[in-house]
Design a protein around this motif. Structure first.
Motif, PDB file in Angstrom:
ATOM      1  N   PRO A 270       0.844  -1.198   0.000  1.00  0.00           N
ATOM      2  CA  PRO A 270       0.000   0.000   0.000  1.00  0.00           C
ATOM      3  C   PRO A 270       0.879   1.248   0.000  1.00  0.00           C
ATOM      4  CG  PRO A 270       0.130  -0.916   2.209  1.00  0.00           C
ATOM      5  CD  PRO A 270       0.868  -1.876   1.310  1.00  0.00           C
ATOM      6  N   LEU A 271       0.341   2.357  -0.478  1.00  0.00           N
ATOM      7  CA  LEU A 271       1.106   3.600  -0.469  1.00  0.00           C
ATOM      8  C   LEU A 271       0.935   4.295   0.871  1.00  0.00           C
ATOM      9  CD1 LEU A 271       2.847   5.662  -1.937  1.00  0.00           C
ATOM     10  CD2 LEU A 271       0.745   6.747  -2.762  1.00  0.00           C
ATOM     11  N   THR A 272       2.037   4.417   1.604  1.00  0.00           N
ATOM     12  CA  THR A 272       2.083   5.139   2.866  1.00  0.00           C
ATOM     13  C   THR A 272       3.331   6.016   2.855  1.00  0.00           C
ATOM     14  OG1 THR A 272       3.384   3.447   4.021  1.00  0.00           O
ATOM     15  CG2 THR A 272       0.979   3.182   4.035  1.00  0.00           C
ATOM     16  N   ASP A 273       3.512   6.804   3.889  1.00  0.00           N
ATOM     17  CA  ASP A 273       4.726   7.623   3.967  1.00  0.00           C
ATOM     18  C   ASP A 273       5.979   6.757   3.945  1.00  0.00           C
ATOM     19  OD1 ASP A 273       3.216   9.921   4.080  1.00  0.00           O
ATOM     20  OD2 ASP A 273       3.298  10.094   6.274  1.00  0.00           O
ATOM     21  N   SER A 274       5.894   5.558   4.527  1.00  0.00           N
ATOM     22  CA  SER A 274       7.075   4.694   4.601  1.00  0.00           C
ATOM     23  C   SER A 274       7.330   3.922   3.308  1.00  0.00           C
ATOM     24  CB  SER A 274       6.938   3.704   5.763  1.00  0.00           C
ATOM     25  OG  SER A 274       5.828   2.853   5.581  1.00  0.00           O
ATOM     26  N   THR A 275       6.342   3.825   2.419  1.00  0.00           N
ATOM     27  CA  THR A 275       6.573   3.103   1.162  1.00  0.00           C
ATOM     28  C   THR A 275       6.745   4.029  -0.034  1.00  0.00           C
ATOM     29  OG1 THR A 275       4.210   2.843   0.618  1.00  0.00           O
ATOM     30  CG2 THR A 275       5.217   1.158   2.014  1.00  0.00           C
ATOM     31  N   ARG A 276       6.579   5.323   0.168  1.00  0.00           N
ATOM     32  CA  ARG A 276       6.805   6.277  -0.920  1.00  0.00           C
ATOM     33  C   ARG A 276       8.295   6.258  -1.281  1.00  0.00           C
ATOM     34  NH1 ARG A 276       3.349  10.205  -2.590  1.00  0.00           N
ATOM     35  NH2 ARG A 276       2.055   9.787  -0.728  1.00  0.00           N
ATOM     36  N   GLY A 277       8.625   6.014  -2.540  1.00  0.00           N
ATOM     37  CA  GLY A 277      10.017   5.915  -2.961  1.00  0.00           C
ATOM     38  C   GLY A 277      10.707   4.643  -2.508  1.00  0.00           C
ATOM     39  N   PHE A 278       9.942   3.627  -2.135  1.00  0.00           N
ATOM     40  CA  PHE A 278      10.496   2.380  -1.588  1.00  0.00           C
ATOM     41  C   PHE A 278      11.321   1.623  -2.628  1.00  0.00           C
ATOM     42  CE2 PHE A 278      10.232  -1.984   0.050  1.00  0.00           C
ATOM     43  CZ  PHE A 278      10.452  -1.793   1.406  1.00  0.00           C
TER      44      PHE A 278
END
Length: 317
Positions: A204-212
């Motif tokens: 899912p897109l979260t702050d922690s997966t943005r640019g993952f």
């Protein structure tokens, strides 16, 4: 949970694709006729709106609908919602329905098989008029890893495992799936990545997966790994993808999501010989089953039992 008991009278407002909305209306008319189902912008009396299904909610939600009790996402994700603009007490429910799961399983299975059987290379050879068989590896020798172990990730892994692939999964929290290596947390991410031939992103897109999906992550993969990206566009650093393809660190990429969507016509990814792009069609909500799932959740809500897909705001999904 299913119930034939009537729901309390209330207004349910649908704000998304109007064609799908008409299909929802048919299901509500049959299964929950006591609900006043309305399709945006025909909102009726805003004070009577108790439930809203939307892809993008209207602005000033609390002021516009002071008695709103539940916000439903009309799709599987909720990253399009600005939670800071939503009342803190308002339950938010993402769409969890069989059509979404089946569509994703079909898409990822097709992409993995395409990569496994070297079809991108055969397509390039065909364009050159070149007849050259490549070695065929059994699925058991192809290592497939899935980032994200929610309902979609688990269903994809179970399908691929059933086809004989060596499967592994990674998520923030610990999961246990029979016959599948499960990794959890940042400390275990390198060990997960170093054993793959094909990486599937279903996070899912979260702050922690943005640019993952970036240069650091790609560097931890075995050279020649392929990527199937069906999460969200902002998770991928496109310049890092192009650099990894240029060096051979990544062999192929299948992208169903991009940032932005659509990409500008001049973007180099469009014409890259090692990239396949589809226009965010991997999985779509099926209107009839989606409406049935929402009605089931309305029964759950009134019975005081947990709704399917209830979002944990601290996690963002």
């Amino acid at each position: 949970m299913s119930s034939t008991a009537p729901l309390p009278p209330a207004t349910f407002l649908y704000k998304s694709d109007p064609v799908r909305g008409q299909q929802w209306a048919d299901v509500f008319r049959e299964r929950a006729p006591e609900i006043d189902f309305r399709i945006w912008p025909d909102i009726g009396d805003p004070a009577k709106v108790r439930f809203l299904a939307a892809w993008e909610p209207p602005e000033q939600l609390a002021e516009r609908f002071p008695h709103l009790e539940v916000l439903f996402s009309s799709g599987a994700g909720v990253d399009q919602f600005n939670f800071n603009a939503l009342p803190t007490h308002l339950p938010v429910v993402r769409m969890v329905e069989p059509g979404i799961v089946q569509g994703m399983v079909e898409y990822v299975t097709r992409a993995v098989l395409d990569l496994h059987r070297d079809m991108p290379q055969y397509r390039r050879q065909q364009q050159r008029g070149e007849w050259r068989p490549l070695p065929v590896r059994p699925a058991s020798q192809r290592r497939v890893g899935v980032l994200g172990l929610g309902s979609l990730g688990q269903a994809v892994l179970q399908q691929l495992q059933g086809m004989g692939f060596a499967c592994a999964g990674w998520s923030r929290s610990r999961h246990h799936l029979e016959g599948i290596g499960c990794y959890a947390g940042n400390d275990e991410l390198p060990a997960f990545l170093e054993k793959l031939d094909i990486l599937v992103c279903l996070l899912p897109l979260t702050d922690s997966t943005r640019g993952f999906l970036n240069a650091d992550l790609f560097s931890r993969l075995p050279p020649g790994t392929s990527l199937v990206h069906v999460g969200r566009g902002p998770q991928l650093v496109t310049s890092d993808l192009l650099a990894a393809l240029a060096t051979g660190q990544l062999a192929e990429a299948v992208l169903d999501v991009t940032d932005p969507e659509p990409l500008p016509a001049s973007h180099p990814v469009w014409r890259h010989p090692h990239v396949q792009i589809t226009p965010h069609i991997a999985s779509m909500t099926q209107p009839l089953s989606a409406a049935a799932v929402v009605i089931d959740n309305l029964h759950r809500f009134h019975a005081g039992t947990p709704m399917t897909g209830l979002v944990d705001r601290t996690r963002g999904y």
